[in-house]
Design a protein around this motif. Structure first.
Motif, PDB file in Angstrom:
ATOM      1  N   ILE A  15       0.839  -1.201   0.000  1.00  0.00           N
ATOM      2  CA  ILE A  15       0.000   0.000   0.000  1.00  0.00           C
ATOM      3  C   ILE A  15       0.871   1.246   0.000  1.00  0.00           C
ATOM      4  CG2 ILE A  15      -1.669   1.326   1.352  1.00  0.00           C
ATOM      5  CD1 ILE A  15      -2.801  -1.348   2.334  1.00  0.00           C
ATOM      6  N   GLY A  27      -5.996  -8.373  -0.131  1.00  0.00           N
ATOM      7  CA  GLY A  27      -5.509  -7.794   1.111  1.00  0.00           C
ATOM      8  C   GLY A  27      -4.474  -8.653   1.804  1.00  0.00           C
ATOM      9  N   ALA A 131      -8.081  -1.281   4.302  1.00  0.00           N
ATOM     10  CA  ALA A 131      -7.487  -0.101   3.679  1.00  0.00           C
ATOM     11  C   ALA A 131      -7.214   0.941   4.755  1.00  0.00           C
ATOM     12  CB  ALA A 131      -8.430   0.470   2.624  1.00  0.00           C
TER      13      ALA A 131
END
Length: 357
Positions: A15, A27, A131
């Motif tokens: 990320i 993820g 996130a």
């Protein structure tokens, strides 16, 4: 390197890399896709998946333009709030001590992600990693957004460190970072300046103490003088709420006038007796029957070890030998719970000359 969170800030490197071509739908902290040229670089991260290697690949994102890319930087936007805090991950615990790094816990699968924030602690990689938090729902996540809630007040100001940002760009000015962890040591922000980590978000407690400065307390009849009121924060934490104090009225012997836009340039007292950087526009002034109530405006704070100032104009009447006392008193508990209350008042006596002298 088998480390999917190189700086242990709770945000996976994939990320923080910042390459929009690389996605992590699962993820798991790893690039997904084919490797047609068998160079070990999966398709989305490979600028040419038909040729061994990845020529002209983009450099990892470096939001604050310091020597460290975000994936190695504990404060990627240099706003004095750690990436760990701004990640918004409730599992990213940072208590022992609070230093901007996920607390030590096992890394059972050896993927560089502490088990406490690893949703798949028994398997290499993460699983459904959330996130990073984006409070305002716009532009970028909080950890690379210098105004996370889009309230027109930079996070560095809201966090009580606005004094470190003289150019108001939302970042610490001219950061020094001797231990290369991405935490600026300006103003003592890095509490462990010789080792990795050290950015504490513990607010501490402000302790506000007023002082009164003037070019002498004796007036001639009808003379006007500037009085500078300084509110010092001698505590170990920045103010986190409205700072309010009161000034008593001096009638009938003296009158007070307040210019809400006065700055240092409007003060006529000699520099030797007047602290610098007066700015009345940072405060609101409310006149009441027996006093003025003065409150620091939203978006401003007083960091630990710093101060804020106002200037008022006091004019003597035509009453010889009259005297009065200027009292500046900080309201108890102001500024987010300042303590103690034993030093919340400053008293300054003024008088008017005998007209026969």
């Amino acid at each position: 390197m088998n480390d999917l969170d190189s700086d242990n800030d709770g945000i996976n490197d994939i990320i923080e890399n910042g390459d929009p071509a690389i996605t992590d739908a699962e993820g798991n902290g790893m690039v997904e896709g084919a490797d047609n040229d068998k160079d070990g670089i999966l398709g989305p991260a490979d600028t040419n998946d038909g040729v061994f290697g990845s020529p002209n690949g983009p450099a990892p994102l470096n939001s604050d333009n310091d020597p460290l890319p975000n994936f190695q930087d504990l404060d990627s936007d240099n706003d004095s709030v750690s990436d760990l805090v701004e990640s918004g991950d409730p599992n990213a615990v940072d208590n022992s001590p609070e230093d901007g790094v996920v607390d030590d816990s096992p890394d059972t699968d050896g993927d560089g992600i502490q088990d406490s924030v690893d949703n798949a602690p028994g398997t290499f990689g993460d699983n459904g990693s959330p996130a990073p938090q984006n409070t305002d729902g716009a532009d970028t996540p909080d950890y690379i957004d210098t105004d996370s809630n889009n309230d027109s007040t930079n996070d560095i100001v809201s966090n009580g460190n606005g004094g470190l940002d003289g150019n108001n760009d939302g970042m610490v000015d001219n950061p020094t970072d001797p231990d290369n962890d991405g935490i600026a040591n300006n103003g003592g922000l890095d509490e462990k300046p010789t080792e990795f980590g050290g950015l504490s978000q513990q607010a501490g407690t402000p302790d506000l103490t007023p002082s009164v400065f003037s070019n002498g307390g004796t007036y001639n009849v009808s003379e006007q003088k500037d009085i500078v009121i300084v509110i010092y924060n001698t505590g170990d934490g920045a103010t986190s709420g409205p700072v309010t104090f009161e000034l008593n009225k001096l009638t009938p012997s003296f009158t007070i006038a307040i210019d809400p836009n006065a700055t240092t340039t409007n003060v006529t007292a000699p520099a030797a007796t007047m602290p610098p950087t007066v700015n009345n526009s940072e405060w609101t002034f409310t006149e009441q029957a027996t006093r003025y109530v003065v409150t620091l405006k939203d978006g401003f704070s007083i960091p630990a070890g710093s101060n804020k100032k106002i200037v008022i104009q006091v004019t003597a009447t035509n009453t010889p030998n009259a005297a009065a006392t200027i009292t500046a008193r900080v309201f108890n508990g102001t500024g987010g719970g300042e303590t103690p209350t034993t030093n919340n008042s400053a008293v300054y006596r003024i008088s008017i000359n005998d007209s026969n002298n």
